[in-house]
Motif scaffolding. Sequence first.
Motif, mmCIF file in Angstrom:
data_model
loop_
_atom_site.group_PDB
_atom_site.id
_atom_site.type_symbol
_atom_site.label_atom_id
_atom_site.label_comp_id
_atom_site.label_asym_id
_atom_site.label_seq_id
_atom_site.Cartn_x
_atom_site.Cartn_y
_atom_site.Cartn_z
ATOM 1 N N GLY B 107 0.536 -1.272 -0.159
ATOM 2 C CA GLY B 107 -0.357 -0.311 0.060
ATOM 3 C C GLY B 107 0.756 1.759 -0.363
ATOM 4 N N ARG B 108 2.001 1.464 0.623
ATOM 5 C CA ARG B 108 3.110 2.476 0.578
ATOM 6 C C ARG B 108 3.887 2.533 -0.200
ATOM 7 N NH1 ARG B 108 1.515 5.443 3.014
ATOM 8 N NH2 ARG B 108 3.618 7.087 3.342
ATOM 9 N N ASP B 124 6.775 2.916 10.303
ATOM 10 C CA ASP B 124 5.683 3.227 11.210
ATOM 11 C C ASP B 124 3.854 3.113 10.853
ATOM 12 O OD1 ASP B 124 7.391 3.006 13.021
ATOM 13 O OD2 ASP B 124 8.129 5.471 12.760
ATOM 14 N N PHE B 125 3.665 3.663 9.416
ATOM 15 C CA PHE B 125 2.375 3.870 9.056
ATOM 16 C C PHE B 125 1.794 2.092 8.660
ATOM 17 C CE2 PHE B 125 -0.693 5.356 5.873
ATOM 18 C CZ PHE B 125 -1.245 6.078 6.191
ATOM 19 N N VAL B 126 2.470 1.508 7.754
ATOM 20 C CA VAL B 126 2.093 0.548 7.713
ATOM 21 C C VAL B 126 2.144 -0.358 9.823
ATOM 22 C CG1 VAL B 126 3.047 -2.094 7.043
ATOM 23 C CG2 VAL B 126 3.328 -0.031 5.845
ATOM 24 N N GLN B 127 2.381 -0.158 10.491
ATOM 25 C CA GLN B 127 2.351 -0.875 11.872
ATOM 26 C C GLN B 127 0.961 -0.222 12.690
ATOM 27 O OE1 GLN B 127 4.645 -1.957 14.027
ATOM 28 N NE2 GLN B 127 3.805 -1.614 15.951
ATOM 29 N N GLU B 128 0.922 0.965 12.420
ATOM 30 C CA GLU B 128 -0.230 1.226 12.187
ATOM 31 C C GLU B 128 -1.535 0.681 11.471
ATOM 32 O OE1 GLU B 128 0.135 6.408 12.485
ATOM 33 O OE2 GLU B 128 -1.600 6.200 11.843
ATOM 34 N N CYS B 129 -1.291 0.695 10.345
ATOM 35 C CA CYS B 129 -3.013 0.269 10.008
ATOM 36 C C CYS B 129 -2.744 -1.434 10.293
ATOM 37 C CB CYS B 129 -2.383 0.192 8.306
ATOM 38 S SG CYS B 129 -2.434 2.231 7.519
ATOM 39 N N LEU B 130 -2.088 -1.962 10.664
ATOM 40 C CA LEU B 130 -2.008 -3.079 10.914
ATOM 41 C C LEU B 130 -2.852 -3.052 12.429
ATOM 42 C CD1 LEU B 130 1.106 -4.555 10.440
ATOM 43 C CD2 LEU B 130 -0.770 -5.750 9.407
ATOM 44 N N ALA B 159 -5.099 -0.993 1.806
ATOM 45 C CA ALA B 159 -6.190 0.238 0.941
ATOM 46 C C ALA B 159 -5.748 1.447 2.224
ATOM 47 C CB ALA B 159 -7.943 -0.424 0.928
ATOM 48 N N LEU B 160 -5.824 1.581 3.629
ATOM 49 C CA LEU B 160 -5.789 2.350 4.617
ATOM 50 C C LEU B 160 -3.724 2.573 4.193
ATOM 51 C CD1 LEU B 160 -7.109 1.224 7.984
ATOM 52 C CD2 LEU B 160 -7.686 2.645 6.367
ATOM 53 N N ALA B 161 -2.862 1.290 4.485
ATOM 54 C CA ALA B 161 -1.891 2.114 4.201
ATOM 55 C C ALA B 161 -1.383 3.330 2.960
ATOM 56 C CB ALA B 161 -0.927 0.566 4.445
ATOM 57 N N GLN B 162 -2.337 2.762 2.208
ATOM 58 C CA GLN B 162 -2.176 3.574 0.587
ATOM 59 C C GLN B 162 -2.517 5.509 1.161
ATOM 60 O OE1 GLN B 162 -4.074 1.002 -2.831
ATOM 61 N NE2 GLN B 162 -3.779 3.136 -3.766
ATOM 62 N N ASN B 163 -2.932 5.743 2.138
ATOM 63 C CA ASN B 163 -3.280 6.606 3.059
ATOM 64 C C ASN B 163 -3.763 7.621 1.973
ATOM 65 O OD1 ASN B 163 -2.978 8.217 4.883
ATOM 66 N ND2 ASN B 163 -1.255 9.360 4.206
ATOM 67 N N THR B 164 -5.458 7.157 1.634
ATOM 68 C CA THR B 164 -6.561 8.315 0.201
ATOM 69 C C THR B 164 -6.915 8.616 1.297
ATOM 70 O OG1 THR B 164 -7.418 5.921 0.030
ATOM 71 C CG2 THR B 164 -5.215 6.339 -1.536
ATOM 72 N N GLY B 165 -7.905 9.357 0.274
ATOM 73 C CA GLY B 165 -9.729 10.147 0.975
ATOM 74 C C GLY B 165 -10.305 9.341 0.862
ATOM 75 N N ILE B 166 -10.951 8.254 -0.040
ATOM 76 C CA ILE B 166 -11.110 7.440 -0.859
ATOM 77 C C ILE B 166 -11.097 6.449 -0.740
ATOM 78 C CG2 ILE B 166 -12.910 7.013 -2.139
ATOM 79 C CD1 ILE B 166 -12.050 10.179 -4.051
ATOM 80 N N ILE B 167 -11.755 5.194 -0.371
ATOM 81 C CA ILE B 167 -11.513 4.046 -0.314
ATOM 82 C C ILE B 167 -12.766 3.040 -0.581
ATOM 83 C CG2 ILE B 167 -11.060 2.084 0.611
ATOM 84 C CD1 ILE B 167 -10.343 4.158 2.964
#
Lengths: 338, 254
Positions: B107-108, B124-130, B159-167
């Motif tokens: 996702g990153r 870190d962001f991946v960990q947060e999404c997990l 999908a969250l790891a992609q850090n997008t406004g829309i999912i």
Amino acid sequence: MSFGKYFISLTIVLLFLGVLDLAIGSTYIPLDEILSALIGKGTSVPSWEHIVLGFRLPRIATALFVGMGLSVSGLLMQVLFRNPLAGPYVLGVSTGASLGVALAVLAGISFGIGWMSSWMTVAAATLGSIIVFSVVLFASFRVRDSMTLLIFGLMLGMATGGIVAVLQFFSKAEDIQIYLMWTFGSLGGVAGEQLFILIIFVIIGLAISLLLIKPLNILLIGEDYGKSLGVNIRNTRILIILATCLMAGAITAFCGPIGFIGIAVPHITRLVFPSSNHKILLPGSMILGAAVLLFCDIVSQLPGTQEVLPINAVTALFGAPLVIWLILRKGNIRRTIG
Amino acid sequence: MKALLEANNLTVGYKKGKTEIPIISGISQLQGASGKLIALIGMNGTGKSTLLRTLAGLQHPLAGEMHLSGVNSNKLSVVEKSKMLSVVLTHYAISGLLTVEELVQLGRYPYTNWSATLNASDLDFVQECLEKTGILHLRNKLFHELSDGQQQKSLIARALAQNTGIILLDEPTNHLDIKNKVDVLTLLKDQASHGKCIVFSTHDIQLSMKFVDEVWIIDQQGSFTSTSMDNPQAKNLIKDKLVPAEYKWLVDEL
């Protein structure tokens, strides 16, 4: 997970195999004489120097680059087509080359002798694979999904094989034998300019592959996800096909259709390096491909005898059981792709 | 309220050879705002997946245009889009070699260079999404070893790891037991409340009604209607559009 140790030990194995391959051949040459030939000090028997530098060293270089090129081509095809049975030849590149050679040999285009003849084979094979490659590339612009492309490539290969069969049917026995000898594959006989050209092609193919690390990783979750992650799927597909055809085409042209390596080494790599990251898998395939083909070359020399087996027979005879064993031990191979 | 996703006179469908087969025509009141959780409902074959795929840029619309954060999607590159919109699809074919963590790391990728090297903040962001999706303890498991519910959560984490406004999610609650359905809906609700616009197709209408802010309905005639759940008539509208007359007696209350 760090794979540094694996790479270091595999490099040592590769060096060891290289030295072993240098030392083995129908003429026995002591190791210290080989060494002095390599560092340019000459040998006590003058012909030894020529054997080492003119035959064995080029053969080892050929084995290294052919092993790397075929393994990486196979890896690329398996990822693109999400199919564990895909290999460098699924797109019909080698049957295209076979058709070229068959046309040249069987349709009676006269052959010169010596270097003329070897260049003729190379030219015919190159022309054949370029034609097939162009057709496949054209198809890849038009076709939407990779599965259709896979079937297209397989069918193209079969149709081309059909033409070769017709040619064989109407040919003289001696011509068929020349053609058959070519299909056995050979790592010897590529030296000088030919070796240089082969190496250039493989290096270009490998360089393109390295640039594909990111899209290859993304393709592991499918083309739709790939697109939504910002990958240009069509360009990726074209680059993968380009790299494969450059490597597999050049290798087939110079060495004949060497089988097994391209399908099997990627699987061996995934078992040795249990990772999905192509930053690991690509160099892994390169080093393992080179090592496996060097090993097969050593076996094909039938150490201790005067005979040399065709490289294709050895890759299949030793490789197939090895892969079966690995798969049975590790379980479901289908899962490794998709 | 900011509209992250809009469509004007959109027609979605397929091309078979040269003939166009429209499935939903003239969608014009489609608007996905920041902070909204939206359910896309409609009977089988009415084009929910086709609409989602078109919005996601995975297939071309037959007519009309879409806007992401006010920008015409034709003017956005695939890389730019990948930072605005992420997807969770039904027909996933994930390689057996991928671990949950590796999947989420993918996702990153829109944010990495050619060699796909993740830096410390990516990790870190991946960990947060997990953590958010409650699958941190599964990080080293292979994707194929997971249950359906865990797989769905990993795909959402990706999908969250992609850090997008829309999912956009295609039937994320399918094949899940009630606990996992509620887990997934709660997770999506929570993400929407943090400012994302989340659209998911579903057949779990009654359960979804308890979570969503808005519903997009595709009826059998292939026309598109949207309604806020604040609208007191919303439930009747859904019943009208989706329940065939002969079965109305079976459904008293949505």
